[in-house]
Design a protein around this motif. Structure first.
Motif, PDB file in Angstrom:
ATOM      1  N   CYS A  85       9.541   6.641  -5.609  1.00  0.00           N
ATOM      2  CA  CYS A  85       8.372   5.900  -5.132  1.00  0.00           C
ATOM      3  C   CYS A  85       7.848   6.625  -3.897  1.00  0.00           C
ATOM      4  CB  CYS A  85       8.797   4.476  -4.780  1.00  0.00           C
ATOM      5  SG  CYS A  85       7.582   3.519  -3.866  1.00  0.00           S
ATOM      6  N   HIS A  86       6.547   6.490  -3.641  1.00  0.00           N
ATOM      7  CA  HIS A  86       5.987   7.201  -2.482  1.00  0.00           C
ATOM      8  C   HIS A  86       6.599   6.712  -1.161  1.00  0.00           C
ATOM      9  CE1 HIS A  86       2.611  10.065  -1.583  1.00  0.00           C
ATOM     10  NE2 HIS A  86       3.049   9.735  -0.392  1.00  0.00           N
ATOM     11  N   SER A  87       7.158   5.492  -1.148  1.00  0.00           N
ATOM     12  CA  SER A  87       7.789   5.005   0.089  1.00  0.00           C
ATOM     13  C   SER A  87       8.972   5.890   0.484  1.00  0.00           C
ATOM     14  CB  SER A  87       8.259   3.560  -0.085  1.00  0.00           C
ATOM     15  OG  SER A  87       7.172   2.732  -0.400  1.00  0.00           O
ATOM     16  N   GLU A  89       8.990   9.112   0.091  1.00  0.00           N
ATOM     17  CA  GLU A  89       8.321  10.252   0.746  1.00  0.00           C
ATOM     18  C   GLU A  89       7.882   9.861   2.166  1.00  0.00           C
ATOM     19  OE1 GLU A  89       8.073  13.290   0.140  1.00  0.00           O
ATOM     20  OE2 GLU A  89       6.356  13.993   1.316  1.00  0.00           O
ATOM     21  N   HIS A  90       7.506   8.575   2.358  1.00  0.00           N
ATOM     22  CA  HIS A  90       7.152   8.121   3.715  1.00  0.00           C
ATOM     23  C   HIS A  90       8.353   8.196   4.658  1.00  0.00           C
ATOM     24  CE1 HIS A  90       3.192   7.021   2.542  1.00  0.00           C
ATOM     25  NE2 HIS A  90       3.457   5.837   2.038  1.00  0.00           N
ATOM     26  N   LEU A  91       9.575   8.077   4.111  1.00  0.00           N
ATOM     27  CA  LEU A  91      10.771   8.274   4.956  1.00  0.00           C
ATOM     28  C   LEU A  91      10.791   9.702   5.481  1.00  0.00           C
ATOM     29  CD1 LEU A  91      13.776   6.776   2.916  1.00  0.00           C
ATOM     30  CD2 LEU A  91      12.637   5.749   4.882  1.00  0.00           C
ATOM     31  N   GLY A  94      16.553  -4.806  -7.301  1.00  0.00           N
ATOM     32  CA  GLY A  94      15.321  -5.253  -6.675  1.00  0.00           C
ATOM     33  C   GLY A  94      15.223  -4.594  -5.307  1.00  0.00           C
ATOM     34  N   PHE A  95      14.025  -4.090  -4.941  1.00  0.00           N
ATOM     35  CA  PHE A  95      13.950  -3.374  -3.651  1.00  0.00           C
ATOM     36  C   PHE A  95      13.919  -4.333  -2.465  1.00  0.00           C
ATOM     37  CE2 PHE A  95       9.652  -3.422  -1.781  1.00  0.00           C
ATOM     38  CZ  PHE A  95       8.915  -3.991  -2.811  1.00  0.00           C
ATOM     39  N   ILE A  96      13.734  -5.634  -2.747  1.00  0.00           N
ATOM     40  CA  ILE A  96      13.960  -6.672  -1.733  1.00  0.00           C
ATOM     41  C   ILE A  96      15.069  -7.561  -2.290  1.00  0.00           C
ATOM     42  CG2 ILE A  96      12.984  -8.659  -0.496  1.00  0.00           C
ATOM     43  CD1 ILE A  96      10.247  -7.344  -0.782  1.00  0.00           C
ATOM     44  N   GLY A 110      12.083  -1.858 -10.621  1.00  0.00           N
ATOM     45  CA  GLY A 110      12.680  -2.128  -9.320  1.00  0.00           C
ATOM     46  C   GLY A 110      11.695  -2.091  -8.173  1.00  0.00           C
ATOM     47  N   CYS A 111      10.582  -1.365  -8.334  1.00  0.00           N
ATOM     48  CA  CYS A 111       9.563  -1.360  -7.275  1.00  0.00           C
ATOM     49  C   CYS A 111       8.169  -1.202  -7.863  1.00  0.00           C
ATOM     50  CB  CYS A 111       9.823  -0.275  -6.230  1.00  0.00           C
ATOM     51  SG  CYS A 111       8.541  -0.249  -4.952  1.00  0.00           S
ATOM     52  N   GLY A 112       7.885  -0.059  -8.514  1.00  0.00           N
ATOM     53  CA  GLY A 112       6.514   0.279  -8.905  1.00  0.00           C
ATOM     54  C   GLY A 112       5.826  -0.770  -9.745  1.00  0.00           C
ATOM     55  N   VAL A 134      -9.253  -0.082  -8.118  1.00  0.00           N
ATOM     56  CA  VAL A 134      -7.899   0.310  -7.722  1.00  0.00           C
ATOM     57  C   VAL A 134      -7.994   1.725  -7.151  1.00  0.00           C
ATOM     58  CG1 VAL A 134      -5.533   0.743  -8.493  1.00  0.00           C
ATOM     59  CG2 VAL A 134      -6.837  -1.172  -9.468  1.00  0.00           C
ATOM     60  N   VAL A 135      -7.668   1.856  -5.858  1.00  0.00           N
ATOM     61  CA  VAL A 135      -7.815   3.149  -5.186  1.00  0.00           C
ATOM     62  C   VAL A 135      -6.446   3.826  -5.128  1.00  0.00           C
ATOM     63  CG1 VAL A 135      -8.623   4.334  -3.116  1.00  0.00           C
ATOM     64  CG2 VAL A 135      -9.680   2.166  -3.812  1.00  0.00           C
ATOM     65  N   GLY A 136      -6.296   4.930  -5.869  1.00  0.00           N
ATOM     66  CA  GLY A 136      -5.000   5.598  -5.997  1.00  0.00           C
ATOM     67  C   GLY A 136      -4.326   5.117  -7.272  1.00  0.00           C
ATOM     68  N   VAL A 137      -4.116   6.038  -8.213  1.00  0.00           N
ATOM     69  CA  VAL A 137      -3.521   5.642  -9.493  1.00  0.00           C
ATOM     70  C   VAL A 137      -2.196   6.372  -9.685  1.00  0.00           C
ATOM     71  CG1 VAL A 137      -3.917   5.266 -11.937  1.00  0.00           C
ATOM     72  CG2 VAL A 137      -5.857   5.351 -10.387  1.00  0.00           C
ATOM     73  N   GLY A 138      -1.262   6.116  -8.777  1.00  0.00           N
ATOM     74  CA  GLY A 138       0.104   6.600  -8.939  1.00  0.00           C
ATOM     75  C   GLY A 138       0.941   5.492  -9.546  1.00  0.00           C
ATOM     76  N   GLY A 139       2.212   5.410  -9.120  1.00  0.00           N
ATOM     77  CA  GLY A 139       3.107   4.389  -9.661  1.00  0.00           C
ATOM     78  C   GLY A 139       2.568   2.990  -9.430  1.00  0.00           C
ATOM     79  N   ILE A 140       2.112   2.711  -8.225  1.00  0.00           N
ATOM     80  CA  ILE A 140       1.629   1.360  -7.911  1.00  0.00           C
ATOM     81  C   ILE A 140       0.277   1.104  -8.570  1.00  0.00           C
ATOM     82  CG2 ILE A 140       1.062  -0.257  -6.057  1.00  0.00           C
ATOM     83  CD1 ILE A 140       4.001   0.699  -6.114  1.00  0.00           C
ATOM     84  N   PRO A 191      -8.394  11.277  -6.914  1.00  0.00           N
ATOM     85  CA  PRO A 191      -8.939  12.645  -6.997  1.00  0.00           C
ATOM     86  C   PRO A 191      -8.313  13.484  -8.114  1.00  0.00           C
ATOM     87  CG  PRO A 191      -7.501  12.416  -5.076  1.00  0.00           C
ATOM     88  CD  PRO A 191      -7.659  11.053  -5.654  1.00  0.00           C
ATOM     89  N   VAL A 192      -7.173  13.057  -8.644  1.00  0.00           N
ATOM     90  CA  VAL A 192      -6.460  13.871  -9.643  1.00  0.00           C
ATOM     91  C   VAL A 192      -6.916  13.472 -11.055  1.00  0.00           C
ATOM     92  CG1 VAL A 192      -4.184  14.516 -10.535  1.00  0.00           C
ATOM     93  CG2 VAL A 192      -4.479  14.025  -8.091  1.00  0.00           C
ATOM     94  N   GLU A 193      -7.456  14.454 -11.796  1.00  0.00           N
ATOM     95  CA  GLU A 193      -8.058  14.167 -13.098  1.00  0.00           C
ATOM     96  C   GLU A 193      -7.057  13.552 -14.085  1.00  0.00           C
ATOM     97  OE1 GLU A 193      -9.908  17.526 -14.986  1.00  0.00           O
ATOM     98  OE2 GLU A 193     -10.779  16.264 -16.556  1.00  0.00           O
ATOM     99  N   MET A 252      -5.673  -1.258  -2.691  1.00  0.00           N
ATOM    100  CA  MET A 252      -5.521   0.056  -2.044  1.00  0.00           C
ATOM    101  C   MET A 252      -4.087   0.545  -2.219  1.00  0.00           C
ATOM    102  SD  MET A 252      -8.560   0.406  -0.702  1.00  0.00           S
ATOM    103  CE  MET A 252      -8.619   1.501   0.685  1.00  0.00           C
ATOM    104  N   THR A 253      -3.895   1.609  -2.989  1.00  0.00           N
ATOM    105  CA  THR A 253      -2.520   2.081  -3.244  1.00  0.00           C
ATOM    106  C   THR A 253      -2.411   3.590  -3.035  1.00  0.00           C
ATOM    107  OG1 THR A 253      -2.625   2.722  -5.576  1.00  0.00           O
ATOM    108  CG2 THR A 253      -2.494   0.379  -5.120  1.00  0.00           C
ATOM    109  N   MET A 254      -3.297   4.154  -2.182  1.00  0.00           N
ATOM    110  CA  MET A 254      -3.336   5.620  -2.095  1.00  0.00           C
ATOM    111  C   MET A 254      -2.416   6.174  -1.012  1.00  0.00           C
ATOM    112  SD  MET A 254      -5.612   4.083  -0.246  1.00  0.00           S
ATOM    113  CE  MET A 254      -5.751   4.091   1.522  1.00  0.00           C
ATOM    114  N   GLY A 255      -1.603   5.323  -0.397  1.00  0.00           N
ATOM    115  CA  GLY A 255      -0.674   5.830   0.613  1.00  0.00           C
ATOM    116  C   GLY A 255      -1.200   5.570   2.009  1.00  0.00           C
ATOM    117  N   VAL A 256      -1.059   6.554   2.901  1.00  0.00           N
ATOM    118  CA  VAL A 256      -1.472   6.364   4.289  1.00  0.00           C
ATOM    119  C   VAL A 256      -2.996   6.416   4.361  1.00  0.00           C
ATOM    120  CG1 VAL A 256      -1.333   7.289   6.628  1.00  0.00           C
ATOM    121  CG2 VAL A 256       0.653   7.409   5.113  1.00  0.00           C
TER     122      VAL A 256
END
Ligand code: NAD
Ligand code: ZN
Ligand code: ZN
Length: 271
Positions: free
Chosen positions: A40-42, A44-46, A86-88, A168-170, A192-198, A219-221, A260-264
């Motif tokens: 998950c991108h979280s 990567e945030h670590l 579960g991530f929580i 478990g998260c996404g 939906v802004v950002g089409v990754g896992g979330i 931005p990714v085709e 909004m799911t595009m990260g930072v």
């Protein structure tokens, strides 16, 4: 026992895959052999420091596997059971859990400490003897882990673990952001802004909640192409590019809900 895990020792350093020492489960804990873990991108945030957790830490919070040892006091899990994490954590007994708000479980308050909830110590130790923290009390970037029973959800054995781990998260976060947080209604125009896992799962949630239009902005085709398979009705490469066509397609009313799911984010306003 000895096992392997991916450890983050310092911010902006790569994950280090190392042998670790794993203690047996204590009261209310289980040992699980992981079959699959999502990235998950979280996590990567670590690495970038955008999500500050105690270090050194074993990453990963989307995992599924098989219970290999059961600690004292755990009555509902046994060796061989399949679980998704579960991530929580959800204890099922605190005021939040018992009123249907498992996402606010009291145990979640200590999640950022990365320690075992039962006694606030570590079961995971680096080769140099140092205690290791766990991402979301899980540490799924490992072959084996020890977690609190409150982090486990027992699943049927015929559910493929490689798919189950994404729950478990996404899947739950993305689905929940559309269905519960945004409360998408039939007929809504959703962006939906950002089409990754979330984002991919936010699109699926919006579709099943009955949205009329679902705009997938990324931005990714290849992400935009995949979004159409998940239920998007329109795509755009950026928020700037999306403004005019959303206006035209919605008779000027624009999107009712924006996920909004595009990260930072930078917080800039569009002109
Ligand atoms: N609060 C929670 O419970 C929770 C849970 C999971 C993830 N998250 C967060 O959600 C975010 C997304 O996670 P993910 O795993 O889906 O990430 P991801 O990397 O899989 O997806 C992010 C997507 O955003 C796109 N993107 C980047 N910049 C963009 C921009 N300016 N406009 C439009 N699209 C853009 C990328 O191309 C990518 O497809 C992360 O910040 C993560 O930490 C929060
Ligand atoms: Zn996550
Ligand atoms: Zn609880």
């Amino acid at each position: 026992m000895q096992t392997k895990a991916a450890i983050l020792w310092e911010v902006n350093k790569p994950w280090a895959v190392e042998d670790i020492e794993l203690d047996d489960p204590k009261e209310g804990e289980v040992m699980v052999k992981l079959a699959a873990s999502g990235l998950c991108h979280s996590d990567e945030h670590l690495v970038t420091g955008d999500l500050p957790f105690e270090l050194p830490i074993i990453g990963g919070h989307e995992g599924a596997g098989v219970v290999t040892k059961v600690g004292p006091g755990v009555s509902w899990l046994e060796e061989g059971d399949h679980v998704v994490f579960g991530f929580i954590p959800s204890c099922g007994r605190c005021p939040s859990c018992s009123t249907g708000h498992q996402n606010l479980c009291d145990l979640g308050a200590i999640m950022a400490a990365g320690l075992q909830a039962s006694d606030m110590t570590s079961r995971h130790h680096a080769a140099n003897g140092e205690d290791l923290k766990l991402m979301c009390m899980l540490g799924t970037f490992a072959h084996d882990t020890v977690v609190n029973e409150a982090s486990c959800i027992k699943i049927e054995k015929d559910v493929p673990l490689s798919r189950a781990c994404l729950l478990g998260c996404g899947v739950v976060t993305g689905w929940g952001s559309s269905v519960y947080a945004a409360e998408v209604q039939p007929g809504d125009v959703v962006a939906v802004v950002g089409v990754g896992g979330i984002g991919a799962n936010a699109i699926q949630g919006a579709k099943l909640a009955g949205a009329k239009q679902i705009w997938a902005i990324d931005p990714v085709e290849s992400k935009r192409e995949k979004a159409m398979e998940f239920g998007a009705t329109h795509t755009a490469a950026s928020m700037e590019e999306a403004v005019e066509p959303i206006g035209a397609a919605s008779w000027g009313t624009m999107a009712n809900k924006v996920v909004m799911t595009m990260g930072v984010g930078s917080g800039e306003l569009l002109a």
